[in-house]
Design a protein around this motif. Sequence first.
Motif, short mmCIF file in Angstrom:
data_model
loop_
_atom_site.label_atom_id
_atom_site.label_comp_id
_atom_site.label_asym_id
_atom_site.label_seq_id
_atom_site.Cartn_x
_atom_site.Cartn_y
_atom_site.Cartn_z
N UNK A 1 0.61 -0.92 0.11
CA UNK A 1 0.06 -0.29 0.29
C UNK A 1 0.88 0.99 0.00
N UNK B 1 -0.38 23.06 -2.87
CA UNK B 1 -0.38 24.53 -2.03
C UNK B 1 0.43 23.46 -0.81
N UNK C 1 0.76 24.05 4.31
CA UNK C 1 1.01 24.86 5.12
C UNK C 1 2.27 25.33 5.91
N UNK D 1 -1.94 29.17 4.86
CA UNK D 1 -1.87 27.70 3.63
C UNK D 1 -1.77 28.79 2.71
N UNK E 1 3.84 22.45 7.45
CA UNK E 1 3.02 21.55 7.92
C UNK E 1 2.37 20.30 7.18
N UNK E 2 2.12 20.65 6.33
CA UNK E 2 1.67 20.22 5.08
C UNK E 2 1.55 20.28 3.85
N UNK F 1 -4.05 14.22 -3.39
CA UNK F 1 -2.75 14.26 -2.69
C UNK F 1 -3.13 14.33 -1.31
N UNK F 2 -2.89 14.30 0.15
CA UNK F 2 -2.07 15.79 1.23
C UNK F 2 -1.41 14.51 1.99
N UNK G 1 0.04 14.96 5.70
CA UNK G 1 0.83 15.96 7.10
C UNK G 1 2.21 15.56 7.51
N UNK G 2 2.69 16.28 7.72
CA UNK G 2 3.87 16.26 8.78
C UNK G 2 3.30 16.25 10.38
N UNK G 3 5.04 15.14 10.58
CA UNK G 3 4.33 15.24 12.05
C UNK G 3 6.13 15.35 12.63
N UNK H 1 -1.06 12.27 17.16
CA UNK H 1 -0.53 11.73 16.01
C UNK H 1 0.73 13.41 15.43
N UNK H 2 0.73 13.92 16.44
CA UNK H 2 1.34 15.04 16.40
C UNK H 2 1.73 16.04 15.46
N UNK H 3 0.35 16.11 14.92
CA UNK H 3 -0.54 16.96 13.79
C UNK H 3 -0.68 18.30 14.20
N UNK H 4 0.00 19.19 14.30
CA UNK H 4 0.26 20.84 14.95
C UNK H 4 -0.42 21.25 13.88
N UNK H 5 -1.46 21.38 13.31
CA UNK H 5 -1.44 22.70 12.20
C UNK H 5 -3.39 23.46 13.54
N UNK I 1 -5.80 27.07 10.55
CA UNK I 1 -5.94 26.77 9.52
C UNK I 1 -6.58 25.88 8.73
N UNK J 1 -9.39 26.89 7.53
CA UNK J 1 -9.31 26.69 6.02
C UNK J 1 -9.26 25.50 4.83
N UNK K 1 -8.87 17.00 1.64
CA UNK K 1 -7.54 17.02 2.81
C UNK K 1 -7.99 17.07 3.46
N UNK L 1 -9.93 13.56 4.78
CA UNK L 1 -7.98 12.71 4.53
C UNK L 1 -7.68 12.19 6.20
N UNK M 1 -4.62 3.11 7.14
CA UNK M 1 -3.38 1.96 7.60
C UNK M 1 -3.32 2.53 8.31
#
Lengths: 160, 191
Positions: free
Chosen positions: A26, A46, A48, A57, A84-85, A91-92, A94-96, B105-109, B113, B116, B124, B127, B155
């Motif tokens: 996958x 785009x 963020x 953004x 950050x993204x 597709x998108x 996302x950073x962690x 998950x440490x997604x700090x948006x 944002x 938006x 997005x 997802x 997953x």
Amino acid sequence: MNRLFIRPLMFCRRFATNPEVINPNAQQEVAATVSSEVSQPKNRLFAVVYVGGKQWKVTQDDLIVIFGNNPLKVGDEIKLEKVLMLGGKNFSLFGRPFLDRAKVHVDAVVVEKAPKYPELLHYSNQHYLIRIERWLSDMSTTLRVTKVRADDDVFQANTQ
Amino acid sequence: MKLTSSLGLRRIINSYFDPFSKVPSPDRWLQREKIQRFTAWQNSSYRDIYKHASIKLRYKLMAYYSMHRQDEPRLEKHYSEVRVTNALAEHDFEYKHFKNMLDKAHILIDNNTLAKLAIYEPQSFHSLVALAKEMAQQEGREVMPDREERKYDVQLCDSMFGEPYPRPMIFPKGAAENHKVKPKKLTPNEY
């Protein structure tokens, strides 16, 4: 007070998490999709980004205004590294919390440096004949985002 | 000679002004226009009469400007939270679970944002919601799953369930120490 909420973001890179691979098939499928999307320059992306204590953004040709003193001059070309993204049509990512800065390229040019519009600080207490009136101002820097691109292996780089 | 007192002469060498005429005073209309820029939309005498206008400016408008400056970022924060909550309602998901899962998950948006994204990048956002939903389900929270036609194949790995980053401290009553009175500087003898 508002900046207090966002400031710790700067120190989060050292805590960044390393994801594990659980389904290589996958993952390869997704990687192929992302790289095919990213590799075509016609596809608009785009991102963020975190600039000037705020998250924006942005996409190509966007203008953003950041406040405060900074060492930038008009015409300087800078790279916004705290991404950050990253997103596209299909597709998108996302950073962690951040995406790999070597693989994502969000470039900007400083187009204007000017004082900010004045804002008012007013306090009055008639009982004590106090009236404080201060016009606050700050420097503002306008950036134009010139490029939002990513390398083909951006997905793999962020999952290793 | 006592010319100065009798003639009212100003004895200034190389003066810009003719000593026999009055020094022009600054135009008061400039000052009035400055006030009227702010009071132009006020009612009746507060708009037309300078005295009333300046009182209005001082006690009402300036206080409002100042309040607005302070409230603007707070309101933005509040409204974006409302927008995110409503966007999540479209996906049958709750705000508290969503934010908890993103923290883990440490997604700090941030909310601004996210709002938006919900408005301008709905795919997005969807997802991201799907990811948070899957995480919440694995944690054993009550979640309404997506419909089949719009379901993502999510997953997850163990690293998604991390410890949320420590939140910045907030001091609602001000700092613990009084920094207004600065400690005195050490003299060379005291080092």
